[in-house]
Write a protein that holds these residues in place. Structure first.
Motif, PDB file in Angstrom:
ATOM      1  N   GLY A   7      17.133 -24.415  18.103  1.00 21.74           N
ATOM      2  CA  GLY A   7      18.167 -24.953  17.227  1.00 21.74           C
ATOM      3  C   GLY A   7      17.616 -25.198  15.822  1.00 21.74           C
ATOM      4  O   GLY A   7      16.408 -25.235  15.620  1.00 21.74           O
TER       5      GLY A   7
ATOM      6  N   ILE B 266      15.061 -28.547  15.100  1.00 21.69           N
ATOM      7  CA  ILE B 266      13.676 -28.437  15.584  1.00 21.69           C
ATOM      8  C   ILE B 266      12.960 -27.257  14.919  1.00 21.69           C
ATOM      9  O   ILE B 266      11.745 -27.292  14.730  1.00 21.69           O
ATOM     10  CB  ILE B 266      13.594 -28.351  17.127  1.00 21.69           C
ATOM     11  CG1 ILE B 266      12.137 -28.347  17.589  1.00 21.69           C
ATOM     12  CG2 ILE B 266      14.344 -27.180  17.695  1.00 21.69           C
ATOM     13  CD1 ILE B 266      11.923 -28.335  19.080  1.00 21.69           C
TER      14      ILE B 266
ATOM     15  N   SER C 296      12.832 -19.216  19.682  1.00 18.81           N
ATOM     16  CA  SER C 296      14.202 -19.234  19.210  1.00 18.81           C
ATOM     17  C   SER C 296      14.783 -20.606  19.574  1.00 18.81           C
ATOM     18  O   SER C 296      14.908 -20.936  20.754  1.00 18.81           O
ATOM     19  CB  SER C 296      14.956 -18.094  19.901  1.00 18.81           C
ATOM     20  OG  SER C 296      16.315 -18.372  19.879  1.00 18.81           O
TER      21      SER C 296
ATOM     22  N   GLY D 124      28.334 -31.723  21.543  1.00 27.69           N
ATOM     23  CA  GLY D 124      28.680 -32.578  20.414  1.00 27.69           C
ATOM     24  C   GLY D 124      30.143 -32.447  20.057  1.00 27.69           C
ATOM     25  O   GLY D 124      30.971 -33.300  20.381  1.00 27.69           O
TER      26      GLY D 124
ATOM     27  N   ILE E 246      10.580 -31.508  29.122  1.00 28.25           N
ATOM     28  CA  ILE E 246      11.002 -30.147  28.771  1.00 28.25           C
ATOM     29  C   ILE E 246      10.655 -29.913  27.313  1.00 28.25           C
ATOM     30  O   ILE E 246      11.512 -29.801  26.456  1.00 28.25           O
ATOM     31  CB  ILE E 246      12.524 -29.940  28.990  1.00 28.25           C
ATOM     32  CG1 ILE E 246      12.933 -30.350  30.390  1.00 28.25           C
ATOM     33  CG2 ILE E 246      12.931 -28.490  28.693  1.00 28.25           C
ATOM     34  CD1 ILE E 246      12.366 -29.510  31.517  1.00 28.25           C
TER      35      ILE E 246
ATOM     36  N   GLY F 104      23.709 -25.832  23.179  1.00 24.11           N
ATOM     37  CA  GLY F 104      22.552 -25.586  22.319  1.00 24.11           C
ATOM     38  C   GLY F 104      21.566 -24.624  22.936  1.00 24.11           C
ATOM     39  O   GLY F 104      21.810 -24.017  23.993  1.00 24.11           O
TER      40      GLY F 104
HETATM   41  P1  NAD Z   1      20.574 -27.186  19.344  1.00 23.77           P
HETATM   42  O1  NAD Z   1      20.931 -27.564  17.969  1.00 23.77           O
HETATM   43  O2  NAD Z   1      20.489 -25.749  19.691  1.00 23.77           O
HETATM   44  O3  NAD Z   1      21.599 -27.869  20.383  1.00 23.77           O
HETATM   45  C1  NAD Z   1      21.930 -29.219  20.276  1.00 23.77           C
HETATM   46  C2  NAD Z   1      22.969 -29.621  21.305  1.00 23.77           C
HETATM   47  O4  NAD Z   1      23.254 -31.010  21.134  1.00 23.77           O
HETATM   48  C3  NAD Z   1      24.295 -28.869  21.169  1.00 23.77           C
HETATM   49  O5  NAD Z   1      24.809 -28.632  22.465  1.00 23.77           O
HETATM   50  C4  NAD Z   1      25.180 -29.881  20.438  1.00 23.77           C
HETATM   51  O6  NAD Z   1      26.564 -29.717  20.727  1.00 23.77           O
HETATM   52  C5  NAD Z   1      24.672 -31.187  21.013  1.00 23.77           C
HETATM   53  N1  NAD Z   1      24.935 -32.335  20.147  1.00 23.77           N
HETATM   54  C6  NAD Z   1      24.709 -32.441  18.823  1.00 23.77           C
HETATM   55  N2  NAD Z   1      25.060 -33.667  18.391  1.00 23.77           N
HETATM   56  C7  NAD Z   1      25.499 -34.348  19.465  1.00 23.77           C
HETATM   57  C8  NAD Z   1      25.981 -35.658  19.676  1.00 23.77           C
HETATM   58  N3  NAD Z   1      26.125 -36.541  18.662  1.00 23.77           N
HETATM   59  N4  NAD Z   1      26.324 -36.032  20.923  1.00 23.77           N
HETATM   60  C9  NAD Z   1      26.217 -35.161  21.959  1.00 23.77           C
HETATM   61  N5  NAD Z   1      25.763 -33.900  21.824  1.00 23.77           N
HETATM   62  C10 NAD Z   1      25.410 -33.513  20.592  1.00 23.77           C
HETATM   63  O7  NAD Z   1      19.178 -27.924  19.672  1.00 23.77           O
HETATM   64  P2  NAD Z   1      18.020 -27.460  20.668  1.00 23.77           P
HETATM   65  O8  NAD Z   1      17.068 -26.573  19.972  1.00 23.77           O
HETATM   66  O9  NAD Z   1      18.596 -27.018  21.971  1.00 23.77           O
HETATM   67  O10 NAD Z   1      17.240 -28.847  20.874  1.00 23.77           O
HETATM   68  C11 NAD Z   1      17.740 -29.869  21.707  1.00 23.77           C
HETATM   69  C12 NAD Z   1      16.652 -30.905  21.942  1.00 23.77           C
HETATM   70  O11 NAD Z   1      15.594 -30.289  22.667  1.00 23.77           O
HETATM   71  C13 NAD Z   1      16.026 -31.442  20.658  1.00 23.77           C
HETATM   72  O12 NAD Z   1      15.680 -32.790  20.838  1.00 23.77           O
HETATM   73  C14 NAD Z   1      14.752 -30.626  20.513  1.00 23.77           C
HETATM   74  O13 NAD Z   1      13.738 -31.297  19.813  1.00 23.77           O
HETATM   75  C15 NAD Z   1      14.366 -30.424  21.971  1.00 23.77           C
HETATM   76  N6  NAD Z   1      13.543 -29.240  22.204  1.00 23.77           N
HETATM   77  C16 NAD Z   1      14.050 -28.007  21.947  1.00 23.77           C
HETATM   78  C17 NAD Z   1      13.271 -26.875  22.151  1.00 23.77           C
HETATM   79  C18 NAD Z   1      13.836 -25.492  21.930  1.00 23.77           C
HETATM   80  O14 NAD Z   1      13.153 -24.527  22.242  1.00 23.77           O
HETATM   81  N7  NAD Z   1      15.026 -25.335  21.431  1.00 23.77           N
HETATM   82  C19 NAD Z   1      11.954 -27.014  22.607  1.00 23.77           C
HETATM   83  C20 NAD Z   1      11.468 -28.299  22.859  1.00 23.77           C
HETATM   84  C21 NAD Z   1      12.266 -29.411  22.654  1.00 23.77           C
END
Ligand code: NAD
Ligand code: MG
Length: 399
Positions: free
Chosen positions: A211, A214, A209, A42, A155, A17
């Motif tokens: 996922g 979010i 940028s 995932g 984070i 992700g």
């Molecule tokens: P994303 O959709 O880009 O990535 C999600 C990841 O989780 C992928 O690797 C996917 O394969 C994995 N995944 C999905 N379902 C799964 C499951 N059932 N079991 C195991 N893995 C699974 O999401 P992201 O933007 O990287 O966000 C990830 C987390 O970080 C979220 O909780 C989000 O709120 C938090 N977050 C993200 C950001 C950001 O800038 N992207 C900032 C702050 C917080």
């Protein structure tokens, strides 16, 4: 060969992700000090194999058992010694096991709770991006971390900012926290315009940028609501001492006001590698690949109050937090289902707050002292919301 003892062995869960790939980018800049020893995803085995080729972890795990053959065969064809695993239990065992000392919890949604809790119970350094696990079961995660001596480094840009600012004195000197919000792609829009927005518009965030889930949460302001709940747990403050300020430039990530009238803020470009480098290097500062801030080039910094009329999700999150017990779990589960239906084009944008509000009304807050109670509330809210989505999608489109 044994790695040097001061080498951090990092499990990156959610490796494919947005946060996961940013974490791997920072790790790859510090080959003598950081190593990705476990990678989890995932169901996307192809992307995970490509990351394994680049980072050579000891273990790779997919949550979805159906993706296991592709992972196993992909690793073998690439000639890697990386061992393949599958299933949520394997993910948890690896998070808690001896193959890592640090866990980047970057799975999206409540699906991240199991591995987050496992890492906390095992006393790992927990780089916590998966905010939904704190919304769903914040007391349990924080209690497990306290008992096991797990060090949690947030984070989330705002919480990383607070974490950094708080290092200037003891916690009892804090008067209040202010989390900033970009306002998302629809800042300044009214409900009539919001009724028409498409998933593509909603995921096109102006500053970050991220996922898809979010990104939609940022567009509805639910993200900020989840973050207020997250902050209460992380920093042990009541909701009344945490407020939200819209700041469209996304350069000031949070402010901490102290009892003496001093306010500290943390600033930086909107790039999650900074927060990840803080967590991976702490208490040292390490290169993240992110440039410093040139305020002359950036120009002005604006601040405004959030519009709770057009964006009711922030209010709904505050209400769930005040109700306590199972209410935040219901809020989170209903929101995950509603966002997923919106992304699939099954319901409109304004259906998201409507569905969350209806679920909170249908499933009143009950005391929640165990994981079982919280998971049951999560499941009930998902069932309830899916039924409403089916009814909406078969009737008129939208809220
Ligand atoms: P994303 O959709 O880009 O990535 C999600 C990841 O989780 C992928 O690797 C996917 O394969 C994995 N995944 C999905 N379902 C799964 C499951 N059932 N079991 C195991 N893995 C699974 O999401 P992201 O933007 O990287 O966000 C990830 C987390 O970080 C979220 O909780 C989000 O709120 C938090 N977050 C993200 C950001 C950001 O800038 N992207 C900032 C702050 C917080
Ligand atoms: Mg954030």
């Amino acid at each position: 060969m044994q790695p040097p003892s001061d080498m951090r062995q990092v499990a990156v869960l959610g490796a494919t992700g947005s946060i996961g790939t940013s974490a791997l980018d920072v790790i790859a800049r510090h080959r003598g000090r950081l190593r990705a020893s476990v990678l989890g995803a995932g169901s996307n085995a192809g992307d995970l194999v490509r990351l394994c080729i680049a980072h050579q972890p000891d273990h790779a795990v997919v949550a979805d058992p159906a993706a296991y053959p592709a992972l196993r065969d992909g690793l073998r064809e690439a000639g890697l010694a990386t061992r393949a695993h599958a299933g949520a239990e394997a993910m948890e065992a690896l998070a808690a096991g001896p193959g890592c000392d640090t866990v980047v919890a970057a799975i999206v949604g409540a699906a991240g709770l199991g591995s987050t809790l496992a890492a906390a119970h095992a006393g790992k350094r927990l780089l916590l991006a998966n905010k939904e696990s704190l919304v769903l079961a914040g007391e349990l995660v924080m209690a497990a971390a306290r008992r096991a001596g797990a060090e949690i480094v947030p984070i989330d840009s705002e919480h990383s900012a607070v974490f950094q600012c708080l290092r200037s004195c003891r916690a009892d000197g804090v008067r209040r926290l202010v989390l900033t919000a970009s306002g998302g792609p629809f800042r300044g829009w009214d409900r009539a315009r919001l009724a028409q927005v498409s998933p593509a518009q909603a995921v096109a965030h102006p500053k970050w940028s991220m996922g898809p889930k979010i990104s939609v949460d940022s567009a509805t302001l639910m993200n900020k609501g989840l973050e207020v709940i997250e902050a209460c747990h992380l920093f042990g403050l009541p909701p009344a001492r945490i407020s939200v300020l819209v700041h469209p430039q996304s350069l000031v990530h949070a402010l901490v006001e102290y009892v003496d009238g001093s306010t500290l803020a943390q600033l930086g470009l909107p790039d999650m590698r900074t927060a990840l480098a803080v967590g991976l290097g702490w208490p040292d500062r390490i290169d993240s690949g992110v440039a410093g801030l040139d305020l002359l080039a950036q120009g002005r910094l604006d601040f405004e109050a959030p519009d709770l009329e057009a964006f009711p999700c922030l209010r709904l999150a505050s209400e769930a937090l005040a109700a306590g017990g199972t209410a935040p779990a219901v809020l989170n589960a209903a929101n995950e289902e509603a966002v997923s239906a919106f992304l699939q084009g099954r319901v409109g944008f304004l259906a998201i707050p409507a569905l969350v509000e209806q679920s909170l009304a249908a499933l009143p807050a009950a005391p929640a002292d165990s994981l079982e109670t919280l998971l049951a509330a999560d499941a009930a809210a998902r069932r309830d919301t899916r039924q409403r989505i089916d009814a909406m999608a078969s009737g008129s489109h939208g809220a």
